[in-house]
Structure formats: structure tokens, C-alpha cells
Design a protein around this motif. Structure first.
Motif, PDB file in Angstrom:
ATOM      1  N   TYR A 211      35.624   7.873 -17.829  1.00 31.84           N
ATOM      2  CA  TYR A 211      35.441   6.560 -17.220  1.00 31.84           C
ATOM      3  C   TYR A 211      35.661   6.581 -15.710  1.00 31.84           C
ATOM      4  CZ  TYR A 211      36.111   5.322 -22.133  1.00 31.84           C
ATOM      5  OH  TYR A 211      36.009   5.259 -23.497  1.00 31.84           O
ATOM      6  N   LYS A 212      34.802   5.831 -15.014  1.00 29.93           N
ATOM      7  CA  LYS A 212      34.952   5.628 -13.564  1.00 29.93           C
ATOM      8  C   LYS A 212      34.447   4.231 -13.222  1.00 29.93           C
ATOM      9  CE  LYS A 212      34.045   8.976 -10.660  1.00 29.93           C
ATOM     10  NZ  LYS A 212      33.377  10.059  -9.874  1.00 29.93           N
ATOM     11  N   PHE A 213      34.895   3.699 -12.068  1.00 28.82           N
ATOM     12  CA  PHE A 213      34.231   2.522 -11.539  1.00 28.82           C
ATOM     13  C   PHE A 213      32.860   2.958 -11.038  1.00 28.82           C
ATOM     14  CE2 PHE A 213      38.505   0.468 -10.735  1.00 28.82           C
ATOM     15  CZ  PHE A 213      38.282  -0.600 -11.601  1.00 28.82           C
ATOM     16  N   ILE A 255      24.641   6.575  -3.782  1.00 28.93           N
ATOM     17  CA  ILE A 255      25.879   5.805  -3.708  1.00 28.93           C
ATOM     18  C   ILE A 255      25.651   4.465  -3.017  1.00 28.93           C
ATOM     19  CG2 ILE A 255      28.263   5.820  -2.865  1.00 28.93           C
ATOM     20  CD1 ILE A 255      28.184   8.856  -2.972  1.00 28.93           C
ATOM     21  N   THR A 256      26.207   3.408  -3.588  1.00 30.26           N
ATOM     22  CA  THR A 256      26.100   2.082  -2.993  1.00 30.26           C
ATOM     23  C   THR A 256      27.025   1.980  -1.785  1.00 30.26           C
ATOM     24  OG1 THR A 256      27.857   1.176  -4.391  1.00 30.26           O
ATOM     25  CG2 THR A 256      25.600   1.087  -5.251  1.00 30.26           C
ATOM     26  N   LYS A 257      26.879   0.893  -1.009  1.00 26.28           N
ATOM     27  CA  LYS A 257      27.743   0.702   0.171  1.00 26.28           C
ATOM     28  C   LYS A 257      29.205   0.610  -0.232  1.00 26.28           C
ATOM     29  CE  LYS A 257      24.193  -1.634   2.928  1.00 26.28           C
ATOM     30  NZ  LYS A 257      23.809  -2.896   3.607  1.00 26.28           N
ATOM     31  N   LEU A 258      29.491  -0.175  -1.251  1.00 26.90           N
ATOM     32  CA  LEU A 258      30.859  -0.263  -1.746  1.00 26.90           C
ATOM     33  C   LEU A 258      31.297   1.052  -2.372  1.00 26.90           C
ATOM     34  CD1 LEU A 258      33.423  -1.893  -2.458  1.00 26.90           C
ATOM     35  CD2 LEU A 258      32.261  -2.608  -4.563  1.00 26.90           C
ATOM     36  N   GLY A 259      30.355   1.700  -3.066  1.00 26.64           N
ATOM     37  CA  GLY A 259      30.680   2.959  -3.732  1.00 26.64           C
ATOM     38  C   GLY A 259      31.157   4.025  -2.773  1.00 26.64           C
ATOM     39  N   SER A 260      30.619   4.037  -1.553  1.00 21.36           N
ATOM     40  CA  SER A 260      31.050   5.010  -0.553  1.00 21.36           C
ATOM     41  C   SER A 260      32.536   4.850  -0.239  1.00 21.36           C
ATOM     42  CB  SER A 260      30.213   4.847   0.720  1.00 21.36           C
ATOM     43  OG  SER A 260      30.613   5.779   1.702  1.00 21.36           O
ATOM     44  N   PHE A 261      32.975   3.600  -0.108  1.00 24.99           N
ATOM     45  CA  PHE A 261      34.402   3.352   0.144  1.00 24.99           C
ATOM     46  C   PHE A 261      35.241   3.704  -1.076  1.00 24.99           C
ATOM     47  CE2 PHE A 261      37.932   0.347  -0.528  1.00 24.99           C
ATOM     48  CZ  PHE A 261      38.774   0.771   0.496  1.00 24.99           C
ATOM     49  N   LEU A 262      34.754   3.336  -2.260  1.00 23.34           N
ATOM     50  CA  LEU A 262      35.517   3.629  -3.477  1.00 23.34           C
ATOM     51  C   LEU A 262      35.724   5.126  -3.640  1.00 23.34           C
ATOM     52  CD1 LEU A 262      33.858   1.170  -6.054  1.00 23.34           C
ATOM     53  CD2 LEU A 262      36.016   0.892  -4.822  1.00 23.34           C
ATOM     54  N   SER A 266      39.062   7.219  -3.378  1.00 21.80           N
ATOM     55  CA  SER A 266      39.302   7.630  -4.769  1.00 21.80           C
ATOM     56  C   SER A 266      39.656   6.473  -5.700  1.00 21.80           C
ATOM     57  CB  SER A 266      40.406   8.705  -4.840  1.00 21.80           C
ATOM     58  OG  SER A 266      39.954   9.914  -4.283  1.00 21.80           O
ATOM     59  N   LEU A 267      39.356   5.242  -5.293  1.00 20.19           N
ATOM     60  CA  LEU A 267      39.595   4.092  -6.163  1.00 20.19           C
ATOM     61  C   LEU A 267      38.666   4.129  -7.380  1.00 20.19           C
ATOM     62  CD1 LEU A 267      40.031   1.221  -3.535  1.00 20.19           C
ATOM     63  CD2 LEU A 267      41.801   2.217  -5.006  1.00 20.19           C
ATOM     64  N   ASP A 268      37.528   4.803  -7.244  1.00 19.80           N
ATOM     65  CA  ASP A 268      36.613   4.881  -8.380  1.00 19.80           C
ATOM     66  C   ASP A 268      37.197   5.664  -9.546  1.00 19.80           C
ATOM     67  OD1 ASP A 268      36.423   7.252  -6.810  1.00 19.80           O
ATOM     68  OD2 ASP A 268      34.523   7.760  -7.779  1.00 19.80           O
ATOM     69  N   GLU A 269      38.253   6.451  -9.276  1.00 20.46           N
ATOM     70  CA  GLU A 269      38.856   7.287 -10.315  1.00 20.46           C
ATOM     71  C   GLU A 269      39.882   6.541 -11.172  1.00 20.46           C
ATOM     72  OE1 GLU A 269      37.744  10.298 -10.553  1.00 20.46           O
ATOM     73  OE2 GLU A 269      37.059  10.940  -8.578  1.00 20.46           O
ATOM     74  N   LEU A 270      40.277   5.345 -10.782  1.00 19.99           N
ATOM     75  CA  LEU A 270      41.371   4.654 -11.467  1.00 19.99           C
ATOM     76  C   LEU A 270      41.155   4.436 -12.966  1.00 19.99           C
ATOM     77  CD1 LEU A 270      42.492   2.010  -8.785  1.00 19.99           C
ATOM     78  CD2 LEU A 270      43.574   4.190  -9.408  1.00 19.99           C
ATOM     79  N   ALA A 357      45.351  13.946   0.352  1.00 21.01           N
ATOM     80  CA  ALA A 357      44.004  14.513   0.164  1.00 21.01           C
ATOM     81  C   ALA A 357      42.974  13.460  -0.221  1.00 21.01           C
ATOM     82  CB  ALA A 357      44.043  15.593  -0.926  1.00 21.01           C
ATOM     83  N   LEU A 358      43.436  12.256  -0.540  1.00 16.68           N
ATOM     84  CA  LEU A 358      42.508  11.228  -0.997  1.00 16.68           C
ATOM     85  C   LEU A 358      41.531  10.781   0.076  1.00 16.68           C
ATOM     86  CD1 LEU A 358      44.835   8.904  -3.124  1.00 16.68           C
ATOM     87  CD2 LEU A 358      43.251  10.652  -3.927  1.00 16.68           C
ATOM     88  N   PHE A 359      42.004  10.719   1.326  1.00 16.79           N
ATOM     89  CA  PHE A 359      41.178  10.158   2.395  1.00 16.79           C
ATOM     90  C   PHE A 359      40.460  11.280   3.119  1.00 16.79           C
ATOM     91  CE2 PHE A 359      44.644   7.271   1.510  1.00 16.79           C
ATOM     92  CZ  PHE A 359      43.953   6.081   1.330  1.00 16.79           C
ATOM     93  N   GLN A 360      39.362  11.691   2.555  1.00 15.43           N
ATOM     94  CA  GLN A 360      38.611  12.803   3.101  1.00 15.43           C
ATOM     95  C   GLN A 360      37.609  12.304   4.129  1.00 15.43           C
ATOM     96  OE1 GLN A 360      37.130  14.207  -0.603  1.00 15.43           O
ATOM     97  NE2 GLN A 360      35.292  12.952  -0.520  1.00 15.43           N
ATOM     98  N   LYS A 361      37.249  13.147   5.043  1.00 18.55           N
ATOM     99  CA  LYS A 361      36.340  12.769   6.124  1.00 18.55           C
ATOM    100  C   LYS A 361      34.893  12.882   5.710  1.00 18.55           C
ATOM    101  CE  LYS A 361      39.539  14.291   9.746  1.00 18.55           C
ATOM    102  NZ  LYS A 361      39.728  15.203  10.890  1.00 18.55           N
ATOM    103  N   GLU A 362      34.603  13.836   4.844  1.00 18.78           N
ATOM    104  CA  GLU A 362      33.219  14.119   4.485  1.00 18.78           C
ATOM    105  C   GLU A 362      32.786  13.271   3.321  1.00 18.78           C
ATOM    106  OE1 GLU A 362      30.514  18.074   3.552  1.00 18.78           O
ATOM    107  OE2 GLU A 362      32.635  18.052   3.146  1.00 18.78           O
TER     108      GLU A 362
END
Length: 364
Positions: A211-213, A255-262, A266-270, A357-362
């Protein structure tokens, strides 16, 4: 031309895997390097191959079809006809080509062929792949039983399971307001479901719902075949048949605009906290892989990663996630290391190193 077999019939050859081959350009190479490993029947053209297959019974039908891509691409039409034949639709089909053609590769992927090789390639790799495909086909009806048998080689330590439950339930309770907000934003951002569910391969090759967002467009799966050929970050490491096992894209347009931030946060992993609570995976371990990636890891060298726990985070995430120099081989080696050396202390170190490590640049 009458099809000829590469080996005379005898008591031993009856146990060999039967291969039906069509084509002339790579025939000598295949005969020289694979003739001793398989019982191969050769045809010069796709039409001759189809005639040969039409003459076979349930007892003599080959396990594998190896066919060169012809100039009129009649080979693809043959595959469609075979898929409509009850006797033939379960055959393993692999195509070979002497010319690099992305459109043909994409067409083969859309048709869900078992593999596609472009010359030059190592025939030893082709041999290993064919043997794996045959073994996988034979054990597929017993996948459930097999996963239970393999599972007996790995038992989740009590301490690790308790740590998983404490962390997963604690995070689920504390982060539930954030998860609710994310769910609402996903609904407002684009059409489609809030959650994305896919089949993943975890510990002991066990397949489970992951499961992912949702962070991608709803047609993301249809775009995968084309993008895997054109934009895979690991594709630069490919050489002949040494195909990349992992698929990873830079600046993924799905990836959607919101999806890029998620993804970057790593919020999509919750939602995987639910997988942890269910026991499908652990907080720390090797990332469970999509089935199409797991099937690529066929050698004993890399199957080791599946003998350790599957996890939400792991060594490769905190080591080199998002960096340009993160090669496929390095990632596999990190997975194998964890499968062999994991401990409660190592898990705690990985958990401590995960947040930075969650906030990656790439954008990967």
C-alpha cells in the motif's frame, strides 16, 4: 526446409528442455552455445515454425519458443495467434533481434513476452534466463506452498516483531491527522483512488498487497513499458542481456504535482504501516520488489536478499538514496549485506539515519 533438431533423440535428451527456434541470423550462435543445454528444433522462418508447432501433440510441444524478429515483424502476429491456441498459450516466448529497435522492445513488453534480447548478448545469460523461466513455470502452480516452505528458513525474531508493532501503531496513531489531510489533498489534486495497491515480493519470495498513497496518474502502469526502455536510471548499466533488475526514473512524468512532494517527503509510504502491522514487512529490511523486478534476480548471488526481512526503510535508503552514484550493483550488495547481518542494533542505527535521508534532492 525441414526442421532439424540439435541433438539425436535418446533416453537422456528426453529430459532436456525442448526449444523451438525460428531464424537464420543467430542460428549458428544459438546452436553452438545452447545446443548442448537444450533440445532445439530449428526452422528458417516464422511460417515454418508455426507449421512445426501445428504438428505437435500435448506430449511433444516445446517448453520454449525462441524466435528472431523478422523484417516484416510477422513474429508478433505469430505470438498473438499462439496466445489464442489453448495448447500453445502457456509457452515461454523469447524474441531475439540483431538490430536495436526501441519500438520493438516496447511492443514485446506490451504483449508481455517473457524476454527480448538484442545482439550482441551473452549466450550464458540467455541460457540462465531460459532455465529460470522453465523452473518458474513449473513451480508457479505451487507458489503458495513454495512460499510457505521458503518461509521456514526465516523466522521473525520476537524482539524485532515487537519493535515493529510498537513503532507502526505509534506512528499510525500520531500521524493519522496528517494521513487524513494527505488523503483529502490527493482527491483534490487529481482523479483516481487515494491509495495505490500493487503486488510486491518480500521475504521468502512471498507475494503480498503493498500500500501507498497514490502519487501518480491513473494511467501510470500503461506508461511503464515505454518509460522502462527510455528513461530508466539504471538502464545505463545494461550491457547486452545484462538487463537492469531495478527500474528507477529521473523526473518521472507520471508523478502528479502533489505526488512529487509526497515522494520527496516520503509521505506516500505511510500506508505501509498497515503492511507492517499485518506482518507483510518490517520497519527495517530490504525493500519489497515489484514482481517484474524480483523475476530478474534469478542467480544465487542476488536471491540472498529475499532471505532477510522486507522493510519500510533499509541500508540503501540511508546510504545513497537519491545520489547519482547509486548503482544497481551497490544496491544489491547492500540488500545482501542486511539479509546476512541484520540485528536489533543495526535496525536502530538505520531507523536513526532514516529521517535525514527522507528529504532527498533528486526527483527519483
Amino acid at each position: 526446409m525441414t526442421p532439424q533438431t540439435s541433438t539425436d533423440w535418446n533416453q537422456n535428451s528426453s529430459s532436456q528442455v525442448r526449444v523451438a527456434y525460428a531464424g537464420l541470423e543467430l542460428k549458428e550462435l544459438i546452436a553452438a552455445d545452447l545446443g548442448n543445454s537444450f533440445s532445439i528444433t530449428y526452422s528458417d522462418t516464422v511460417q515454418q515454425l508455426e507449421t512445426y508447432l501445428g504438428e505437435q501433440s500435448l506430449l511433444t510441444i516445446p517448453e520454449i519458443i525462441l524466435v528472431e524478429v523478422d523484417k516484416d515483424e510477422e513474429c508478433f502476429a505469430l505470438v498473438e495467434r499462439l496466445r489464442k491456441n489453448m495448447l500453445m498459450n502457456g509457452l515461454i516466448i523469447v524474441m531475439l533481434s540483431t538490430k536495436k529497435n526501441k519500438e520493438q522492445v516496447q511492443k514485446a513488453m506490451r504483449m508481455k513476452l517473457h524476454d527480448f534480447y538484442t545482439y550482441p548478448f551473452a549466450t550464458s545469460d540467455l541460457r540462465e534466463r531460459l532455465n529460470f523461466l522453465v523452473r518458474f513455470k513449473l513451480i508457479k502452480p505451487r507458489l503458495l506452498e513454495l512460499s510457505k516452505e521458503v518461509d521456514t528458513t526465516y523466522k521473525m525474531p520476537v524482539g524485532k516483531r515487537l519493535l515493529d508493532l510498537v513503532i507502526a501503531w505509534g506512528m499510525l496513531i500520531c500521524l493519522s491527522p496528517i494521513m487524513l489531510i494527505v488523503a483529502i489533498l490527493i482527491k483534490l489534486d487529481s482523479k483516481g483512488p487515494i491509495f495505490y495497491k500493487s503486488k510486491r515480493v518480500g521475504t521468502g519470495y512471498k507475494v503480498f498487497d503493498f500500500y501507498k498513497f497514490r502519487s501518480m496518474r491513473t494511467d501510470a502502469d500503461q506508461l511503464l513499458a515505454k518509460m522502462a526502455e527510455e528513461h530508466n536510471q539504471y538502464a545505463a548499466e545494461e550491457s547486452g542481456a545484462n538487463k537492469a533488475a531495478f527500474v528507477k526514473f529521473k523526473n518521472d512524468p507520471r508523478i502528479t504535482k502533489l505526488g512529487s512532494f509526497l515522494r520527496s517527503s516520503s509521505l506516500d509510504e505511510l500506508p505501509q504501516l498497515i503492511n507492517i502491522i499485518k506482518g507483510d514487512m518490517s520497519v527495517v529490511g530490504n525493500r519489497p520488489l515489484p514482481v517484474y523486478e524480483a523475476e530478474m534476480l534469478t542467480s544465487n548471488e542476488w536471491s540472498m536478499r529475499f532471505l532477510g526481512p522486507a522493510g519500510l526503510t533499509g541500508l540503501w535508503q540511508i546510504s545513497k538514496r537519491g545520489k547519482e552514484d547509486m548503482s544497481e550493483r551497490e544496491r544489491k550488495k547492500l540488500d545482501n549485506f542486511y539479509a546476512q547481518k541484520y540485528s536489533l542494533w543495526l535496525d536502530l542505527k538505520i531507523i536513526a539515519g532514516t529521517v535525514p535521508a527522507l528529504f532527498q534532492k533528486e526527483k527519483v
